[in-house]
Write a protein that holds these residues in place. Structure first.
Motif, PDB file in Angstrom:
ATOM      1  N   ARG A   1      -6.621   6.041   6.849  1.00 40.79           N
ATOM      2  CA  ARG A   1      -5.803   6.872   7.739  1.00 40.79           C
ATOM      3  C   ARG A   1      -6.641   7.984   8.369  1.00 40.79           C
ATOM      4  O   ARG A   1      -7.577   8.475   7.728  1.00 40.79           O
ATOM      5  CB  ARG A   1      -4.680   7.551   6.951  1.00 40.79           C
TER       6      ARG A   1
ATOM      7  N   THR B   1       0.819  -1.198   0.000  1.00 41.29           N
ATOM      8  CA  THR B   1       0.000   0.000   0.000  1.00 41.29           C
ATOM      9  C   THR B   1       0.858   1.255   0.000  1.00 41.29           C
ATOM     10  O   THR B   1       0.379   2.353  -0.171  1.00 41.29           O
ATOM     11  CB  THR B   1      -0.927   0.030   1.228  1.00 41.29           C
ATOM     12  N   PHE B   2       2.135   1.068   0.210  1.00 42.34           N
ATOM     13  CA  PHE B   2       2.978   2.250   0.267  1.00 42.34           C
ATOM     14  C   PHE B   2       4.228   1.973  -0.554  1.00 42.34           C
ATOM     15  O   PHE B   2       5.107   1.220  -0.161  1.00 42.34           O
ATOM     16  CB  PHE B   2       3.363   2.545   1.724  1.00 42.34           C
TER      17      PHE B   2
ATOM     18  N   THR C   1       1.841  -1.122  -6.428  1.00 41.86           N
ATOM     19  CA  THR C   1       0.581  -0.686  -5.832  1.00 41.86           C
ATOM     20  C   THR C   1      -0.305  -0.259  -6.989  1.00 41.86           C
ATOM     21  O   THR C   1       0.136  -0.219  -8.134  1.00 41.86           O
ATOM     22  CB  THR C   1       0.787   0.453  -4.827  1.00 41.86           C
TER      23      THR C   1
ATOM     24  N   ASN D   1      -5.626   2.789   1.214  1.00 43.59           N
ATOM     25  CA  ASN D   1      -4.629   3.161   2.210  1.00 43.59           C
ATOM     26  C   ASN D   1      -4.945   4.534   2.819  1.00 43.59           C
ATOM     27  O   ASN D   1      -4.914   4.724   4.035  1.00 43.59           O
ATOM     28  CB  ASN D   1      -3.256   3.157   1.541  1.00 43.59           C
ATOM     29  N   TRP D   2      -5.261   5.490   1.965  1.00 44.79           N
ATOM     30  CA  TRP D   2      -5.522   6.839   2.455  1.00 44.79           C
ATOM     31  C   TRP D   2      -6.824   6.926   3.238  1.00 44.79           C
ATOM     32  O   TRP D   2      -6.918   7.610   4.232  1.00 44.79           O
ATOM     33  CB  TRP D   2      -5.541   7.828   1.279  1.00 44.79           C
TER      34      TRP D   2
ATOM     35  N   GLN E   1      -4.079   2.407  -3.277  1.00 42.51           N
ATOM     36  CA  GLN E   1      -3.619   3.682  -2.739  1.00 42.51           C
ATOM     37  C   GLN E   1      -4.771   4.406  -2.035  1.00 42.51           C
ATOM     38  O   GLN E   1      -4.622   4.948  -0.936  1.00 42.51           O
ATOM     39  CB  GLN E   1      -3.071   4.537  -3.886  1.00 42.51           C
TER      40      GLN E   1
END
Lengths: 275, 308
Positions: free
Chosen positions: B268, B229-230, B256, B264-265, B261
């Protein structure tokens, strides 16, 4: 003193005069039966198709006339569950086109076919006519040009399309499309051309053009035509086969068959009592 | 019953039938409007929070801990490479299978069984393709958690779509065209190659684009096989400056992709990462919509010259 003509010679000359002149046979169908799965569609059909004549097949819907036509170029092989019995010999040579080891593709290259509805490929007029030639390996532009023009002339279409050979075939009228399909079928110089009710989707004017073409064509090729139109059979064919329920009922010269049918079913059908 | 009374009853009944008819029309209109409204709200919402984030910096930066500097470079490059693998596997296999099933295969119980199961495959949840890819491509074939494994997983996912689209495109060609070719002595292969494929290219290409736009948005199978993911680097370039000029090292690179992506964001905390996610989502949405638009244009264009 005049030498007397030997008696034997005289009688043989007389014999020849009396016997009907038998035309050359092109396709000899013998005891042909055809099965669609378990369903027998043709029963023991035997028929000699004469060369350079138009032979018409008539009979009510479902009598097997189209099935018979499609046996001749092995079209039934395209679909599963079909079976032939008997033989169909193509002359000269007399090879049995239903025989074991006979490749249907070779058979189809010797029989041209014109279908019920005009079915040109969605390509140019030129490419439609050239396709059969290309399949047979002709690829030189000059040869193709020549043969395409010849086929289009022979199908009375050349003058109408010569200025737009590379336009799409679908821009032509229905009758022109059907003449294009005829050009496509004769471009490869087949031995026999099979017509499956070629005018059933056309108007009377287009129909009469196709009929003229078929009559003209028999100088060069043997024609077999399935038609549901009795008048059409009468107008253009030399011989007519009447079929009923998968059997060949009667086969003979068209004039004779229409004026003096030998079988009661034939008479009933041509006089419109059923069909 | 007198005739006039009967007539009146019939009229009353007819007007009631007409009003049911009218009401169904109105309700249907509202439902359609509602559905489109949801789509519009979704797009507007994404645009409201993400549009301002989309700029060159966003497109050309790697992800970062600092949301304002983060971008989607590795994500969209990964997505494009994945799609290249997916397309180059799913298109030839799917089109070939479609041609076989439609033009060659005999019609019997066995092919019926195959046909039904191809439709079933289209309905298998995408995460199961991920599990299969994890077991088969990642561990068994040792492709690792790579672009190759991910692309193959997506190819399996969209294969049924390509097969079905190919078959449908072939089925629109009338039997008389096939017979015309066969009657001139064409083999099945020649009929396919000279006629059926050229006449169905539009339909097949449309199906392929729709399949790709399905694949491009998938995240579950990629997460299952362990896409990272990063990622703050790009895979090795496929084109080299020196001989042999082409390299396939990128196939085995970790990767990725846009949906990952985004995922993932979204997970957060922090407003700014949310708007990054919205911007990535908007970008993905734009790609998908333009692919669908291309499919529609292509279909129109391809059918212009073909009438039956």
């Amino acid at each position: 003193m005049v030498n007397p003509i030997p008696a034997a010679q005289v009688s043989s000359v007389k014999d020849i005069a009396q016997v009907e002149v038998k035309p050359e046979v092109k396709v000899e169908i013998q005891n042909l039966s055809f099965f669609y799965g378990r369903n027998q569609v043709l029963r023991n059909v035997s028929l000699d198709v004469p060369a350079y004549q138009v032979t018409a097949m008539i009979g009510p819907s479902g009598c097997g006339k189209t099935t018979l036509l499609r046996c001749l170029n092995r079209m039934h092989d395209l679909y599963p569950g079909n079976r032939y019995e008997g033989s169909v010999r193509l002359y000269p040579g007399g090879t049995d086109i239903l025989g074991p080891g006979m490749d249907p593709i070779r058979v189809r290259m010797r029989f041209g076919m014109v279908f019920q509805k005009p079915n040109p490929f969605p390509k140019s007029i030129y490419e439609n006519v050239a396709y059969g030639l290309r399949l047979q390996g002709m690829n030189k532009r000059r040869d193709l040009d020549e043969r395409v023009e010849k086929a289009l002339r022979e199908s009375a279409l050349w003058d109408e399309v010569k200025s737009r050979l590379h336009q799409l075939a679908h821009n032509l009228s229905g009758g022109q499309q059907q003449r294009l399909c005829i050009a496509r079928a004769i471009a490869t110089d087949p031995d026999v051309v099979l017509f499956d009710e070629p005018t059933s989707a056309l108007d009377p004017i287009a129909t009469s053009k196709i009929e003229e073409l078929i009559v003209e064509m028999k100088k060069r090729v043997t024609v077999i035509i399935v038609t549901h139109n009795l008048q059409q059979a009468g107008r253009i064919s030399d011989r007519t086969a009447f079929m009923y329920l998968g059997e060949l009922i009667e086969f003979g010269e068209t004039n004779r068959l229409f004026t003096n049918p030998a079988k009661p079913q034939t008479e009933d059908y041509i006089s419109g009592r059923f069909g | 019953m007198p005739a006039s009374q009967n007539l009146r009853k019939q009229e009353a009944r007819a007007s009631r039938r007409r009003s049911i008819d009218r009401w169904f029309g109105r309700i249907g209109f509202l439902v359609t409007l509602g559905t489109l409204g949801v789509l519009a709200i979704l797009l507007l919402n994404l645009a409201a929070s993400g549009l301002t984030r989309i700029d060159w910096q966003f497109l050309l930066s790697f992800p970062s801990r600092r949301p304002a500097e983060a971008g989607i470079l590795s994500a969209w490059v990964g997505t494009i490479l994945l799609m290249m693998v997916t397309a180059s596997v799913a298109v030839p296999l799917g089109v070939a299978a479609g041609i076989y099933l439609e033009e060659y295969a005999p019609k019997n119980k066995w092919t019926d069984f195959v046909e039904i199961n191809i439709s079933n495959l289209a309905g298998v949840p995408s995460i199961l393709y991920g599990l299969m890819a994890l077991g088969l491509f990642v561990y068994q074939f040792r492709f690792g958690q790579s672009i190759l494994a991910g692309g193959l997983a997506l190819a399996c996912l969209v294969l049924p779509i390509v097969i079905v689209a190919t078959r449908e495109a072939l089925r629109t060609i009338p039997a008389s065209i096939r017979e015309a070719a066969f009657a001139l002595g064409a083999t099945r292969w020649q009929a396919v190659w000279h006629h059926l494929l050229p006449y169905s290219t539009g339909g097949i290409a449309t199906g392929v684009i729709l399949a790709m736009s399905r694949a491009i948005g998938e995240s579950a199978p990629l997460i299952t096989i362990g896409a990272l993911t990063f990622i703050a680097f790009l895979p090795p370039a496929p084109i080299l400056a020196h001989a042999p000029f082409i390299s396939f090292d990128w196939l085995f690179s970790p990767f990725t992709a846009l949906p990952i992506q985004m995922f993932n964001w979204v997970s957060r905390p922090g407003e700014e990462f949310q708007s990054n996610a919205a911007a990535a989502g908007l970008f993905l949405m734009l790609i998908t919509l333009s692919m669908n638009g291309a499919a529609i244009l292509l279909r129109r264009h391809a059918q212009r010259n073909i009438k039956w």
